[in-house]
Design an enzyme around this catalytic site. Structure first.
Site, PDB file in Angstrom:
ATOM      1  N   ARG A  40       0.822  -1.216   0.000  1.00 50.14           N
ATOM      2  CA  ARG A  40       0.000   0.000   0.000  1.00 50.14           C
ATOM      3  C   ARG A  40       0.855   1.264   0.000  1.00 50.14           C
ATOM      4  NH1 ARG A  40      -4.961  -1.897   3.920  1.00 50.14           N
ATOM      5  NH2 ARG A  40      -6.068  -3.011   2.267  1.00 50.14           N
ATOM      6  N   LYS A 200     -19.741 -15.913  -0.110  1.00 51.05           N
ATOM      7  CA  LYS A 200     -21.194 -15.740  -0.026  1.00 51.05           C
ATOM      8  C   LYS A 200     -21.773 -15.154  -1.298  1.00 51.05           C
ATOM      9  CE  LYS A 200     -22.022 -14.717   4.771  1.00 51.05           C
ATOM     10  NZ  LYS A 200     -22.419 -13.564   5.599  1.00 51.05           N
ATOM     11  N   GLY A 353     -10.052  -8.647  -1.507  1.00 44.16           N
ATOM     12  CA  GLY A 353      -8.946  -8.874  -0.579  1.00 44.16           C
ATOM     13  C   GLY A 353      -8.426 -10.302  -0.620  1.00 44.16           C
ATOM     14  N   GLY A 376     -13.884  -3.416  -0.669  1.00 47.42           N
ATOM     15  CA  GLY A 376     -15.264  -2.929  -0.567  1.00 47.42           C
ATOM     16  C   GLY A 376     -15.560  -1.811  -1.558  1.00 47.42           C
TER      17      GLY A 376
END
Ligand code: ADP
Ligand code: MG
Length: 396
Positions: A40, A200, A353, A376
């Site tokens: 990052r 999911k 991720g 996200g």
């Protein structure tokens, strides 16, 4: 590539100016507080270097971990500043505060250093997006740059609040993220193949809906595909399922037929007799998952079929592992698909991720054209939703 409606640092004159840059330096630290993975920090280097080359004075700010609005000694920015200093040929001064007279004084008296503010989340005003804290941040600089794509779905003081007070533009990493992901949902080169896996299906219905508007083929795997298979009337043994999503999934499949998008489910699975790293396992066709077993990876016939589709693609987007890649017995599907994507001649984009973690595990991250830094935020954008921190920036 699409044209973005927002201004970037290349559209404004930054020479000699103090530039407040929101970066994402939320990096993992080990027990001795060394930076374990500096990806990052490296991600922000193009923007920092650009600003230095233009004669600007960067003041960097980020959050680190979850200090919940108070000072947590183990979450100070110092080790991040130390690592940053090793990556750029300019001294870095890491401060112990984010706002106030001492911070202003440090910025004024160190024009030749890159300034790094303390952990933003030591201040409750950051997450609460308080006007007072936002204004105090803005007072530190002439221009604000947001280069923290990964937090742009959150309206915090350092991502949204601050933009009310000084001219606000995007950094180079933010620009690249928005261009690359925006191009996927607006004008991908065809055939456009999307690979979706992960845990999911409820997490993925938003992006499925969006890709049904634009993709040619969606290849499914991971835990999420069992709800699809169940909705087709097949048995899935003890594989993960979200019963309450079956009707939603069936609707998505109807939309797929209407839009002529090919949605493929695995032909075979590696099934296990329990959800365990050391479970017994075997390969079975999708129609023959034994009642007491559960699918933990896609099988070899699926890999072969999917790779043939990927080889024909001009654009590939991948989100979500094909199996429980964290366990060696069930990593093969994810690894093989990642290799096919790496070898494909298409433009390849990866988001998520765990997908990123899988790429690293297999040493394939450098073989993708683009790996998004925002889990996200990337999913939100691909769902066609607005990102508050992006909306807040100046229009071109
Ligand atoms: P990303 O973070 O890339 O968006 P997700 O968070 O959606 O991905 O999903 C990642 C998780 O899905 C991994 O931890 C992986 O173990 C799990 N997973 C993949 N396949 C299965 C499966 N068949 N059964 C249960 N979990 C699975
Ligand atoms: Mg995940």
């Amino acid at each position: 590539m699409i044209n973005l409606p927002k201004k970037s640092i290349r559209d404004v004159d930054v020479a000699g100016k103090r530039v407040l840059v929101r970066v994402d330096f939320n990096v993992p630290l080990d027990i001795e507080r060394n930076v374990v993975d500096d990806t990052r920090i490296r991600g922000a280097l193009p923007t920092i270097q650009y600003l230095l080359d233009q004669g600007a004075r960067p003041v960097l700010m980020s959050h680190l971990g979850r200090p919940k609005g108070q000072v947590v000694e183990s979450l100070r920015m110092a080790p991040v500043g130390k690592r940053l200093a090793e990556l750029i040929d300019r001294p870095v001064l890491t401060l112990k505060e984010c706002v106030g007279p001492r911070v202003k004084e440090a910025i004024e008296s160190n024009p030749d250093k890159v300034i790094l503010l303390e952990n933003l989340r030591f201040y409750p005003g950051e997450r609460e997006n308080l006007a007072d804290f936002s204004r105090q941040l803005a007072e530190l600089a002439d221009i604000y740059v947001n280069d923290a794509f990964g937090t742009s779905h959150r309206a915090h003081a350092s991502t949204v609040g601050v933009t009310a007070y000084i001219p606000s533009v995007m950094g180079l990493l933010m620009e690249k993220e928005l261009e690359t992901l925006g191009t996927l949902i607006e004008e991908p080169e065809r055939p456009f193949v999307v690979v979706l896996g992960g845990n999911k299906v409820s997490d993925k219905l938003g992006v499925i809906d969006s890709f049904l508007e634009i993709a040619d083929t969606i290849l499914t795997g991971g835990g999420m595909c069992f709800t699809l298979i169940k909705s087709m009337g097949l048995e899935i043994g003890h594989s993960v399922i979200e019963e309450d999503q079956i009707s939603q999934v069936a609707n998505a499949m109807k939309k797929a037929r209407r839009k002529s998008v090919r949605v493929m489910v695995p032909l075979d699975f590696v099934v296990a007799d329990r959800f365990d790293k050391n479970a017994n396992f075997k390969v079975v066709p999708t129609e023959a998952i034994p009642p007491d077993w559960l699918g933990l990876d896609i099988g070899p016939a699926t890999v072969e079929r999917y790779c043939a589709v990927l080889n024909e693609a001009k654009t590939i987007f991948w989100n979500g592992p094909m199996g429980v890649f964290e366990w060696p017995a069930f990593e093969n599907g994810t690894k093989s698909i990642a290799e096919c994507i790496a070898d494909a001649s298409a433009t390849t984009v990866v988001g998520g991720g765990d997908s990123d973690a899988a790429l690293r595990q297999f040493g394939l991250e450098d073989r993708m054209d683009f790996v998004s830094t925002g889990g996200g935020a990337a999913m939100r954008l691909l769902e066609g939703k607005k990102l508050p921190a992006v909306e807040a920036l100046a229009d071109r």
